[in-house]
Design a protein around this motif. Structure first.
Motif, PDB file in Angstrom:
ATOM      1  N   TYR A   1       9.788  -4.941  -2.002  1.00 51.06           N
ATOM      2  CA  TYR A   1       9.579  -3.548  -2.428  1.00 51.06           C
ATOM      3  C   TYR A   1       9.908  -3.397  -3.916  1.00 51.06           C
ATOM      4  O   TYR A   1       9.135  -2.809  -4.690  1.00 51.06           O
ATOM      5  N   ALA A   2      11.054  -3.950  -4.332  1.00 53.65           N
ATOM      6  CA  ALA A   2      11.467  -3.842  -5.732  1.00 53.65           C
ATOM      7  C   ALA A   2      10.453  -4.505  -6.655  1.00 53.65           C
ATOM      8  O   ALA A   2      10.153  -3.996  -7.751  1.00 53.65           O
ATOM      9  N   LEU A   3       9.897  -5.627  -6.218  1.00 51.16           N
ATOM     10  CA  LEU A   3       8.910  -6.332  -7.044  1.00 51.16           C
ATOM     11  C   LEU A   3       7.606  -5.549  -7.169  1.00 51.16           C
ATOM     12  O   LEU A   3       6.897  -5.675  -8.169  1.00 51.16           O
ATOM     13  N   THR A   4       7.280  -4.733  -6.166  1.00 50.49           N
ATOM     14  CA  THR A   4       6.072  -3.906  -6.270  1.00 50.49           C
ATOM     15  C   THR A   4       6.267  -2.772  -7.272  1.00 50.49           C
ATOM     16  O   THR A   4       5.286  -2.228  -7.799  1.00 50.49           O
ATOM     17  N   GLN A   5       7.507  -2.410  -7.524  1.00 47.70           N
ATOM     18  CA  GLN A   5       7.791  -1.294  -8.425  1.00 47.70           C
ATOM     19  C   GLN A   5       7.911  -1.728  -9.877  1.00 47.70           C
ATOM     20  O   GLN A   5       8.033  -0.885 -10.764  1.00 47.70           O
ATOM     21  N   ASP A   6       7.915  -3.034 -10.114  1.00 48.77           N
ATOM     22  CA  ASP A   6       7.991  -3.535 -11.484  1.00 48.77           C
ATOM     23  C   ASP A   6       7.177  -4.818 -11.563  1.00 48.77           C
ATOM     24  O   ASP A   6       7.665  -5.908 -11.305  1.00 48.77           O
ATOM     25  N   LYS A   7       5.887  -4.666 -11.925  1.00 51.55           N
ATOM     26  CA  LYS A   7       4.997  -5.820 -11.974  1.00 51.55           C
ATOM     27  C   LYS A   7       5.434  -6.849 -13.004  1.00 51.55           C
ATOM     28  O   LYS A   7       5.176  -8.049 -12.841  1.00 51.55           O
TER      29      LYS A   7
ATOM     30  N   GLU B   1       1.745  -5.393  -3.674  1.00 50.57           N
ATOM     31  CA  GLU B   1       1.608  -4.013  -4.152  1.00 50.57           C
ATOM     32  C   GLU B   1       1.913  -3.087  -2.987  1.00 50.57           C
ATOM     33  O   GLU B   1       1.534  -3.355  -1.843  1.00 50.57           O
ATOM     34  N   LEU B   2       2.607  -2.001  -3.267  1.00 49.31           N
ATOM     35  CA  LEU B   2       2.941  -1.045  -2.214  1.00 49.31           C
ATOM     36  C   LEU B   2       1.676  -0.315  -1.777  1.00 49.31           C
ATOM     37  O   LEU B   2       0.891   0.144  -2.605  1.00 49.31           O
ATOM     38  N   ALA B   3       1.473  -0.215  -0.475  1.00 49.74           N
ATOM     39  CA  ALA B   3       0.246   0.384   0.064  1.00 49.74           C
ATOM     40  C   ALA B   3       0.349   1.890   0.240  1.00 49.74           C
ATOM     41  O   ALA B   3      -0.632   2.546   0.609  1.00 49.74           O
ATOM     42  N   VAL B   4       1.527   2.439  -0.003  1.00 50.59           N
ATOM     43  CA  VAL B   4       1.748   3.889   0.103  1.00 50.59           C
ATOM     44  C   VAL B   4       2.507   4.327  -1.134  1.00 50.59           C
ATOM     45  O   VAL B   4       3.103   3.497  -1.833  1.00 50.59           O
ATOM     46  N   PRO B   5       2.537   5.619  -1.445  1.00 51.09           N
ATOM     47  CA  PRO B   5       3.339   6.079  -2.579  1.00 51.09           C
ATOM     48  C   PRO B   5       4.810   5.720  -2.381  1.00 51.09           C
ATOM     49  O   PRO B   5       5.326   5.771  -1.258  1.00 51.09           O
ATOM     50  N   ALA B   6       5.484   5.366  -3.444  1.00 49.45           N
ATOM     51  CA  ALA B   6       6.885   4.946  -3.355  1.00 49.45           C
ATOM     52  C   ALA B   6       7.766   6.016  -2.718  1.00 49.45           C
ATOM     53  O   ALA B   6       8.724   5.709  -2.000  1.00 49.45           O
TER      54      ALA B   6
END
Length: 354
Positions: free
Chosen positions: A150-156, A314-319
């Protein structure tokens, strides 16, 4: 993720064959039992809180919830499987004595003739170790790895930097030494365990009267300053793991942010945290610290090594749709689908290297 980790700990810890990806209830009954025991929903009731923090009222809270009934059935399943494991492990010792899984080694040690009787565990005590091993061995690791993704999806940028480091290893099957030699992977794991500690808090029961010194004096509602807290035998103490891990006076104003680079220069104040690992309380500290934390960390690194090298996440829904709910461990739940159970929807794409 949970199925994989359960399969792994059952194999290495108990020499138990587990069909992790099977949807057959009979083959997957242990996974189903654990899912029930750790189910985290969005509905909060007072009964579990009373049972936990007011033990003297525990027997007065007679009302049984639907989750209680399901948990009782799940416990029966776990007990039955534990008894099967105990019988098979004893048989293995008598037949060949070659098994090296954790549970068999425990039983073999307990059966030794050179230990005093008062140190020998009863069969009930041995069986009680099974859920302890399973919970400690797979829940925290799978949950921690989930929050790392999850954290990695928030910071490419962090995800890409990590992936580049992972590709400096020229094998898909690195050794433990190679994994531990990857400095940025270590920073990512440390920051995940700090910001997204799988177990956000725990409790301890005081076994004797004591006096706890305070780092900073506090003033009570009567205006009296205190630099110590008196603890009475039998009192329940709350250990705020996540709150300490995110304390701004220790980690700075960005304490709640996921920033692996902070581990290049660890704050001096973090040195005073009495944790067994990483200047944090994630694995607790002292004689009751997590005995398997090294195994858990290496496993988390191995999982991230394999996954991040192979896929982009990549996150499939809004954070904002991802919320945390605790049932011993912090697991992800969708705010828009509170009855959908624990989930972290991700878009996964194969990594294409030029």
């Amino acid at each position: 993720m949970v199925r994989y980790n359960l399969s792994r700990i059952l194999g290495s810890g108990f020499n138990y064959k587990f069909d992790a990806l099977s949807e057959d209830p009979k083959k997957n009954e242990l996974n189903a039992a654990f899912a029930i025991m750790f189910k985290a929903g969005t509905k909060l009731t007072l009964i579990p809180l009373i049972r936990t923090y007011l033990p003297f009222l525990r027997f007065l809270v007679w009302q049984k919830t639907e989750q209680d009934a399901k948990a009782a059935e799940a416990k029966k399943t776990m007990t039955r499987i534990a008894e099967e494991l105990l019988r098979e492990s004893k048989a293995s010792i008598h037949e060949k004595g070659e098994a090296r899984d954790l549970f068999t080694l425990l039983i073999k040690s307990n059966m030794a003739t050179d230990i005093p009787e008062h140190q020998r565990m009863t069969e009930h005590d041995v069986l009680a170790q099974v859920p302890t091993f399973l919970v400690a061995g797979h829940e925290t690791t799978s949950t921690g790895t989930t929050w790392a993704l999850y954290a990695l999806t928030q910071d490419k940028a962090v995800q890409n930097k990590l992936r580049e480091e992972l590709f400096t290893i020229d094998t898909d099957n690195p050794t433990m030494e190679q994994l531990n030699g990857l400095s940025y992977l270590d920073m990512v794991v440390r920051e995940t365990m700090r910001v997204h500690a799988p177990v956000p808090s725990t409790i301890r029961i005081a076994v004797k009267d004591d006096v706890l010194p305070l780092g900073h004096p506090i003033t009570d509602r009567n205006g009296v300053a205190h630099d110590t807290i008196k603890v009475t035998k039998g009192q329940t103490l709350f250990v705020p793991i996540l709150a300490i891990n995110r304390e701004k006076s220790i980690w700075g104003e960005d304490a709640k942010e996921f920033r692996p680079e902070r581990w290049e220069h660890i704050p001096e104040a973090a040195g005073n945290i009495p944790g067994v690992w990483g200047n944090m309380l994630t694995f607790l500290g002292g004689p009751r610290a997590c005995i398997g934390y090294r195994f858990s960390l290496v496993e988390t690194k191995a999982l991230l090594f394999t996954l991040v090298r192979a896929f982009e996440f990549e996150l499939a829904v809004p954070a904002k749709d991802i919320i945390k709910k605790s049932a011993v461990v912090q697991r992800p739940v969708l705010a828009t689908d509170p009855n959908g159970g624990n989930q972290m929807p991700l878009l996964i794409r194969p990594v294409v290297r030029s």
